[in-house]
Design an enzyme around this catalytic site. Sequence first.
Site, short mmCIF file in Angstrom:
data_model
loop_
_atom_site.label_atom_id
_atom_site.label_comp_id
_atom_site.label_asym_id
_atom_site.label_seq_id
_atom_site.Cartn_x
_atom_site.Cartn_y
_atom_site.Cartn_z
N THR A 71 -11.56 -46.21 -7.46
CA THR A 71 -11.77 -47.54 -6.87
C THR A 71 -11.87 -48.65 -7.91
O THR A 71 -11.98 -49.82 -7.54
CB THR A 71 -13.03 -47.54 -6.00
OG1 THR A 71 -14.12 -46.97 -6.74
CG2 THR A 71 -12.82 -46.72 -4.74
N GLY A 72 -11.87 -48.31 -9.20
CA GLY A 72 -11.81 -49.36 -10.22
C GLY A 72 -13.09 -49.62 -10.96
O GLY A 72 -13.27 -50.72 -11.49
N HIS A 110 6.57 -28.17 17.67
CA HIS A 110 5.19 -28.37 17.22
C HIS A 110 4.94 -29.85 16.91
O HIS A 110 3.97 -30.44 17.41
CB HIS A 110 4.93 -27.50 15.99
CG HIS A 110 3.52 -27.57 15.48
ND1 HIS A 110 2.59 -26.60 15.72
CD2 HIS A 110 2.88 -28.52 14.74
CE1 HIS A 110 1.43 -26.93 15.16
NE2 HIS A 110 1.59 -28.10 14.54
N GLU A 111 5.80 -30.45 16.09
CA GLU A 111 5.61 -31.85 15.72
C GLU A 111 5.87 -32.77 16.90
O GLU A 111 5.24 -33.83 17.02
CB GLU A 111 6.54 -32.21 14.54
CG GLU A 111 6.24 -31.46 13.26
CD GLU A 111 4.85 -31.72 12.75
OE1 GLU A 111 4.29 -32.82 13.00
OE2 GLU A 111 4.28 -30.81 12.11
N ALA A 132 -8.13 -56.44 -8.70
CA ALA A 132 -8.03 -56.97 -7.34
C ALA A 132 -8.72 -56.03 -6.37
O ALA A 132 -8.96 -54.85 -6.67
CB ALA A 132 -6.56 -57.16 -6.94
N HIS A 157 2.62 -33.13 18.78
CA HIS A 157 1.73 -34.12 18.16
C HIS A 157 2.18 -35.54 18.50
O HIS A 157 1.36 -36.42 18.83
CB HIS A 157 1.74 -33.94 16.64
CG HIS A 157 1.00 -32.73 16.15
ND1 HIS A 157 -0.31 -32.47 16.49
CD2 HIS A 157 1.39 -31.71 15.34
CE1 HIS A 157 -0.71 -31.34 15.92
NE2 HIS A 157 0.31 -30.85 15.21
N HIS A 214 0.32 -54.88 -9.15
CA HIS A 214 1.21 -53.86 -9.71
C HIS A 214 2.69 -54.19 -9.47
O HIS A 214 3.54 -53.89 -10.31
CB HIS A 214 0.88 -52.49 -9.11
CG HIS A 214 -0.47 -51.97 -9.51
ND1 HIS A 214 -0.74 -51.54 -10.80
CD2 HIS A 214 -1.62 -51.82 -8.82
CE1 HIS A 214 -1.99 -51.14 -10.87
NE2 HIS A 214 -2.55 -51.30 -9.68
#
Length: 645
Positions: free
Chosen positions: A199-200, A443-444, A158, A447, A339
Amino acid sequence: MSQTDSNHEELSFQDFVTNYLERGLVRKLNVINKFAVEAELVSGAVSLHGGQPVPKVVFTIGSIEYFEDELNKVQDRLNIPLNERIPVVYEERTSWLSYLMPILPTMLLIGGLYYLTTRRVQAPGGRGSGSGPFGFGKSTAKLFNQETDVKIKFKDVAGCDESKEEIMEFVKFLQDPQKYEKLGAKIPRGAILSGPPGTGKTLLAKATAGEAGVPFLSVSGSEFVEMFVGVGASRVRDLFKTAREMAPAIIFVDEIDAIGKERGGGKFGGGGNDEREATLNQLLVEMDGFSSSDHIVVIAGTNRPDVLDKALLRPGRFDRHISIDVPDVEGRKEIFKVHLAKLKLKAIEDININEKSIDFDKYQAMKDSKIENLAGRLAALTPGFAGADIANVCNEGALIAAREDSPSVETYHFEQAIERVIAGLEKKSRMLTLEEKKTVSYHEAGHAICGWYLEFADPLVKVSIIPRGQGALGYAQYLPKDQYLTSKEQYNHQMIMALGGRVSEELHFDTVTSGASDDFKKVTQMAQSMILKLGMSERLGKINYDEDSERTIHHLYSEETAQIIDEEVKRLIDEAYQKCHDLLSSKLDLVDKVAKELYKKEVLTREDMIRLCGPRPFPDRNDAFDKYIKGGEDPFKKRKPTDQV
């Protein structure tokens, strides 16, 4: 003295003299190998033990000189004339082992080499490497056909529909060549499958083997390279010889860059490995040697089409160049559906338990709808994932569910698997001090606030201060949309958001930490890309200064230009830093609120950000996010209670 057999007996020299020689019973003496004497007796002589007739006796001597001297003394004492004395004959007797021992090591060496060359047993469905001491030159390609256990079909692949159509054209041509040849068309010689890892490409080749209905010879490019000179070219000849005998047939060469690299490339030395070039030359000759009636197609896979030799890529050899890119959100959705169909999902179990009275068609429709919704959600959460990454996420989700003794796989299992693939394994043993935890929280939060109030920032899904991976003490998960063009303003907003952590630390603490080192690396790379590759500097103009670091010794530009490049890179970063500082300074209360909540809960979701900061002032630019995450219905309502602990 002991009797050894019926023909002779062994005794000492003194016994021999006393009992045989002095009695005149000796007819002849044979000295054998200078240490033993065999005495032939006259007819009627009997043994000293038992009185049985014996034809000869044997005794040993220390040296020939001593034996001859004693024999002469005895015969002198017996007054035997010289012409009547007992004749003495000297013999050298050897066994067959004495001839074998000198050449035994050589024979063992030759036998070992012969064993090694003939021991290479062919695998099931494969041709092996031939027998005999010259079997190294035989092709190691594995043969697949409709009778083998190749279960993969095109329906199992797929996310690359256009590539499947290109490959299917080769299969149809080989199955019915007259349909094309009657119009004057010629069979394409070959196709290159190129694209990023995972990527297959190989999976698509396996599906081709399952669909073809014609012999399919699969070989790796590295199998042509051996320590013996000439083996690669010999194997190429044998491979194409076998394919011609089986025509129509397909040859698949995986990782062809192992032998197909450009000849004479580079600026250092003479042109590479002669053995690899001989193998490549033979491949070029074989592909040119096809006649229109051969009905043989060569398909090759590689991650590095840029290093392949131009003679290999010209029309008439590899006519088609099929690029398999990382799938978009719809492609990822189709891969997830493949899957997920193999897993035991919670939604499907709920249908079986609660709605047993529904008919099969209704049950199948509900099942497909549940898988469709879950596949769409997971596809939206995994931007940039290749097919191999998606297979890994599904497998990791099932493993996490099994570790928790869950009867089926639920959504949060897949979300944990995605976090593990993106940010690494959760480090539960890495305990932060309260001061470190507070620093990481601010810090986060920096962001998160930058991303929330920047128009071209990607939608935020989750921000966490749980340590993960090699050195990440926290991370924020965003969902960038699938796009092929990035504007200068989008680059600037991404740089501002990346600097948000360091700026937040500066605004709330007396000193800064090393936590922003990875952010600086990303910002520098974006700025350098804008200046060197994308022509986004008015001062330098529309020039590309990108270089191949492996082949370039000196820069292709002057020292003055290098100084301007450094100044422009610094200017872009300084401007982004100032904008980030102004933004966070105006939102200090929100940064503080988000950091305290993050310090308390360790994980914040998008819903938490909306509760703390209000709705985002800009519309989300990610259609997949709007469709599957924000507005879509979650097929699994249950959430793990400890998900935000």
